[in-house]
Design an enzyme around this catalytic site. Structure first.
Site: not given
Ligand code: BGC
Length: 725
Positions: A355, A607, A628, A406, A346, A348, A342
């Site tokens: 995505d 994002e 993003h 997703w 950060r 994640e 993503d």
């Molecule tokens: C991510 C997104 C992801 C989403 C899901 C986020 O925290 O960065 O890109 O698809 O969560 O809801």
């Protein structure tokens, strides 16, 4: 491979210290060839006699580690001599770094409970035909290394004054873990692809010294400096400045993304070994002689990503649009680091399936991503639950999944890769996983043939979200059912290509479509209309497209869509006579729009379109990535509709091509090109007097549509004209 090497690990807990595993050996015969097979729990960096065995970084890469860990094979013939030492440092990497700030899932706990470990075998074949194997085993030693800490999110701490000669070497212990988990590497190697010299060092109102690399990248900074032993360099990474012009990285949340380097004596070079950062700006928190002593020559930005071949190019007469195209490319570079993530900065940096699904088509125009996605999709299938549930992220470290749009990555990604590259193997490999995803939906819905009653992300970050919510206003059941239908249709198409009996899915598809039509008789948001049109679910798509166009106009020619609607809305409009309106959305400069971030100096895709608002405020600290790629999915409309280059389902992989350019008066010219395995496809148009002049180059038979006129041409370069209306 039949491994003789054993997993080895440190015999004592080393905490955060990165171990260096070593083995010394002599050879006394002439070497014909030496191959090193190597992998790790963590990420490794190996050298023989002080020289790196490869230019790959962050090896062995990231896979569904519970099921498979890749190993690499390197030809190291040039490195082996009579007296040799192999040294391998192993950092925590994705396997053992804490990932995501949430409570650790059982999967993560299981992975993190394993020790940092190495496995390797050096195969030396001598000119006399003899083969010697040097495997990892209990004759290896380990010691502390200069890398004092290294994690994916938090960065690296390195002490160059650490005297590795004096480090106490201890015998390793072997770690009893199956070697059947090891697979040869696939995908694309992660490498240092490029470097960037910073443009300037500036002093912020707070008095901070900040290096500006002029471009948001994923990778790290290389330091070159002269210092005294014990001097300190400390760097913090950030993407943007705050409203006052000060350094800002609160949006990294819990990811520290720091680099701490203790100098040795003299002139030295250093770059991080087992981590990466997403950044444009670097704050100099400490530097020998103080931050003001740092000069541009001390820093170089190293761009790291999977080594994919660039295939697509877009350019136009509009500089903002060109910057957007550039940002899309950088979004892909920054987030295609072995796994489609993503974001790179950060806490994640995870393989969010939604995505990846929305971006895959664009990704496959921009770069050759066939291997990249084939690898990731294997992990998706491996991590898929027995009941067919697909993780929110792949590799699945969250141990949660099942959201529509997703999980549909399971069907959409293989299908797009098949269309782009034409090899049915991807469908063959993924077919079980695709079908399992459909069964998951079928078994979990509370209403047959619709998808109701379970959690979804909905139209994530939809611009029509009620205040305080991340989810747009489109009905989740509608989105979920639309994707249910679409995924089922892809299973049918794939099954037919593979020669399978698809009658079960055909019946299911018909049932879903009629249930959808019975349940959703009207569409109340832009995203709802878009899905009903794009997935061909509405009874009268033209009427819904008219309604969508009307909504967009009434909304002030503004998008109200999120992750689900945004990638398709331009397609939905242009397929039903509203190409002009699609262009209006594409070219819009004010928030919300693709170009708005460009006007705010973006060098990647954000994002949120209002990541930085008109007044300079940030969207929120919580969810505000400036790299993003998802909304970069608009490029597939530019390649496929504006330039008009599209694959043909019956002749996938551009064995034949459809080229239907759609010029717009607001642009003087547009150039699109795509390098395929059959050769270069080019579609360009420009204004010439009162006409559009089209230039089309095709290496294969092409079905060309110019201003509504169809023709089929053989390979060649063609020029056409149509009046500017
Ligand atoms: C991510 C997104 C992801 C989403 C899901 C986020 O925290 O960065 O890109 O698809 O969560 O809801």
């Amino acid at each position: 491979m039949n491994w003789q090497g054993k997993w080895i690990t440190s015999s004592k807990d080393m905490g955060d210290l990165v171990p260096a595993f070593t083995k010394s050996f002599d050879t006394d015969k002439e070497i014909h060839r030496a191959l090193l097979y190597i992998s790790a729990i963590g990420v490794y960096e190996a050298s023989i006699n002080g020289l790196p065995v490869t230019d790959q970084v962050l090896t062995p890469g990231w896979t569904a580690y519970r099921y498979r860990i890749q190993y690499q094979t390197f030809d190291v013939s040039h490195l082996v001599s009579q007296k040799n030492t192999i040294e391998v440092t192993v950092g925590k990497g994705w396997h053992k770094s804490p990932l995501m700030g949430f409570e650790k899932s059982s999967i993560q706990q299981e992975l993190m409970a394993k020790p940092t470990a190495l496995i390797a075998e050096l195969h030396i074949s001598y000119t006399d035909g003899q083969i010697e194997i040097i495997p990892t085993n209990d004759t290896w030693t380990y010691c502390e290394s200069a890398i004092r800490f290294s994690e994916i999110y938090d960065g690296e701490v390195y002490d160059a004054s650490f005297d590795s000669q004096k480090a106490i070497k201890e015998p390793v212990t072997t770690y009893n873990m199956t070697r059947d988990i090891l697979v040869p590497d696939e995908g694309e190697a992660i490498k240092e692809i490029d470097h960037i010299h910073p443009s300037h060092i500036l002093v912020t109102p707070k008095g901070e010294y900040v290096i500006d690399f002029g471009q948001e990248i994923t990778g790290y900074v290389e330091l070159t400096l002269s210092a005294k032993s014990g001097d300190l360099v400390e760097l913090s990474h950030g993407e943007v400045f705050d409203k006052e012009g000060n350094f800002y990285n609160d949006n990294y949340r819990d990811a520290k993304a720091k680099l701490t380097y203790t100098c040795s004596h003299g002139v030295q070079k250093y770059k991080p070994h087992h981590t990466f950062y997403g950044f444009r700006y670097v704050r100099i928190d400490a530097f020998p002689g103080g931050p003001q002593s740092a000069t541009l020559e001390n820093f170089k930005g190293i761009v790291v990503h999977s080594h994919m071949e660039r295939t697509g190019h877009l350019s136009s007469s509009n500089p903002d649009l060109n910057q957007l195209f550039d940002n899309i490319i950088w979004g892909q570079k920054g987030n295609f680091l072995d796994v489609p993530t993503d974001c790179p900065q950060r806490n994640e940096r995870l393989g969010w399936t939604g995505d990846a699904q929305v971006f895959v088509k664009t990704a496959a125009y921009n770069y050759n991503v066939e291997n990249f996605f084939s690898k990731w999709l294997k992990d998706l299938a491996l991590d898929q639950k027995d009941n067919g549930q697909v993780g929110f992220v792949i590799p699945d470290v969250l141990n949660e999944g099942g959201s529509s749009a997703w999980g549909d990555a399971a069907t959409i990604c293989p299908w797009e890769i098949y269309l782009a590259y034409g090899d049915p193997k991807i469908l063959e490999d993924q077919f079980e996983s695709m079908k399992k995803w459909i069964s998951y939906i079928k078994d979990h819905t509370t209403t047959p043939n619709l998808w109701t009653g379970t959690f979804h992300f909905g139209d994530w970050l939809g611009l029509d979200a009620p205040s305080g919510s991340y989810k747009g206003s489109s009905r989740e059941d509608l989105i979920a059912t639309a994707y249910y239908a679409y995924s089922t249709s892809l299973v049918i198409k794939s099954g037919r290509i593979l020669g399978q009996d698809t009658s079960y899915y055909e019946d299911l598809y018909k049932a879903i479509v009629s249930a959808f039509r019975a349940e959703f008789t009207e569409f109340i948001t832009q995203t709802e209309c878009t899905l009903a049109i794009h997935f061909n679910l509405a009874k009268d798509c033209q009427a819904v497209a008219d309604q969508l166009a009307d909504m967009v106009i009434k909304d002030g020619i503004q998008l109200r869509t999120g992750f689900v609607g945004t990638p398709y809305i331009l397609h939905a409009l242009s397929s039903y006579g509203y190409t002009d309106l699609a262009y209006s959305l594409l070219l819009r400069k004010e928030y919300p729009s693709w170009i708005y971030p460009v006007t705010k100096g973006a060098t990647t895709i954000w994002e949120h379109w209002d990541g930085i608002m008109e007044n300079g405020d940030f969207w929120s600290r919580d969810m505000n990535s400036f790299n993003h790629y998802a909304y970069g999915a608009v490029a597939d409309w530019v390649y496929g509709v504006a330039g008009g280059i599209k694959p043909i389902e019956a002749k996938p992989g551009y064995e034949e091509v459809s080229i239907s350019p759609n010029p717009d008066k607001r642009l003087d010219w547009l150039k699109t090109s795509l390098n395929t395995k059959h050769g270069l496809i080019r579609s360009e148009w420009k204004k010439q007097g009162q006409s559009w002049r089209y230039e089309i180059e095709t290496p294969v038979k092409a079905r060309i549509t110019i201003a509504g006129h169809n023709q089929t041409v053989l390979p060649g370069t063609y020029t056409f004209y149509s009046p500017i209306q």
